[in-house]
Structure formats: structure tokens, C-alpha cells
Design a protein around this motif. Structure first.
Motif: not given
Length: 169
Positions: A81-85
Motif C-alpha cells: 500500500x505504500x508507493x515508492x519512487x
């Protein structure tokens, strides 16, 4: 006395060497050029433009899909659920990289199981998010390790929510 008046009228060799000698003119020219080079106005220093600021936002799977590194887009992927660049790791996560299937997608199940196949990705982007059912304790530990690694190395740019729940916090 005639000799003394004659010697006064005739200049000596030291008197003949004036300020306008060729060596003095060269030295004066050099001094002027150096002074100009040192004192001339310089254009203001311009720093290169930095990357655009990244704003934390909420993504749905269809909104995350375009962030796959194609068409000069950044590369994002989601873990739990965490979006990483992960754009700085474009060689791995972008087009042509070994993890390219995860770009613009939720990579949780694939990372947990150690599989980079497209079968590990949720097919229906409009459906619910993968709740990671069926993963064993070892796979969940592996996923936690991946999440920690991403947290240390990459910037979190958002969170992933299911379609229809964009307003929930």
C-alpha cells in the motif's frame, strides 16, 4: 664653460629612455589586459533546475499504471500500500529491467514470493487490492525485508488504495 653648457643641452642615455619605450608599452598593455580580465563583469551563476517536487498523493491501481518509466514518466511501484519512487533504479524497475513487470503496479505478492512473473500481479486494476492471502510466514518476512529496503533507499510518494476508496485516509 662652453663644455658645461653643451653637456647640459645634450641628454644622457638614461634621460633618452623614456616611458614610451617598447618594453614599457608591452608591460602596460599586459597590465591593462590583466586588469580587464580580473574586473570584467561576469554573467550570474545559474544553477541547474532540480527535479520537480514530489507531492504525497493517493493512487488507485489505474492511476499508478502510467508510472512505469515509459514516455519519460517516473517509475513508481507499490509495496503493501505504500508507493515508492524507484526512478533512480530505472535500470532495474524501468523498461527492459528485470523487475519491469512491477513498475506502475502493486509488487507486494511478487516480491514476497520471489517471483517476477506477470502472474504475480493483480489482473483487475478496478478490483480490490491484493490482501496477500495465502502467503506464508517466510514470504511475509521476505516482503517486510523488501519494504524496509525500499523505505531506506527510495522516497515514499503516496499510498495505494482500491478504486472507489480514494477519499479514505
Amino acid at each position: 664653460m662652453a663644455d658645461s653648457t653643451k653637456s647640459m643641452d645634450t641628454p644622457t642615455a638614461a634621460e633618452v629612455a623614456s616611458i614610451a619605450s617598447p618594453i614599457n608599452l608591452i608591460l602596460l598593455s599586459l597590465l591593462i589586459v590583466l586588469a580587464y580580465m580580473r574586473l570584467r563583469p561576469t554573467p550570474p551563476v545559474t544553477l541547474p533546475k532540480g527535479p520537480d517536487p514530489t507531492v504525497f498523493r493517493v493512487f488507485t491501481p489505474p492511476e499508478l499504471k502510467p508510472f512505469n518509466g515509459e514516455k519519460n514518466m517516473p517509475v513508481y511501484l507499490a509495496v503493501r500500500g505504500r508507493v515508492f519512487d524507484v526512478t533512480s533504479g530505472r535500470n532495474f524497475y524501468g523498461p527492459g529491467g528485470p523487475y519491469e513487470n512491477f513498475a506502475g503496479r502493486d509488487a507486494s505478492r511478487g516480491l514476497a514470493s520471489g517471483s517476477f512473473d506477470e502472474d504475480m500481479l493483480t489482473k483487475n486494476l478496478e478490483g480490490p487490492l491484493d490482501n496477500l492471502e495465502g502467503l506464508g510466514p517466510e514470504e511475509l518476512d521476505a516482503l517486510k525485508g523488501w519494504e524496509e529496503r525500499f523505505s531506506e533507499k527510495y522516497l515514499v510518494v503516496g499510498k495505494l488504495v482500491a478504486v472507489g476508496s480514494e477519499g479514505t485516509g
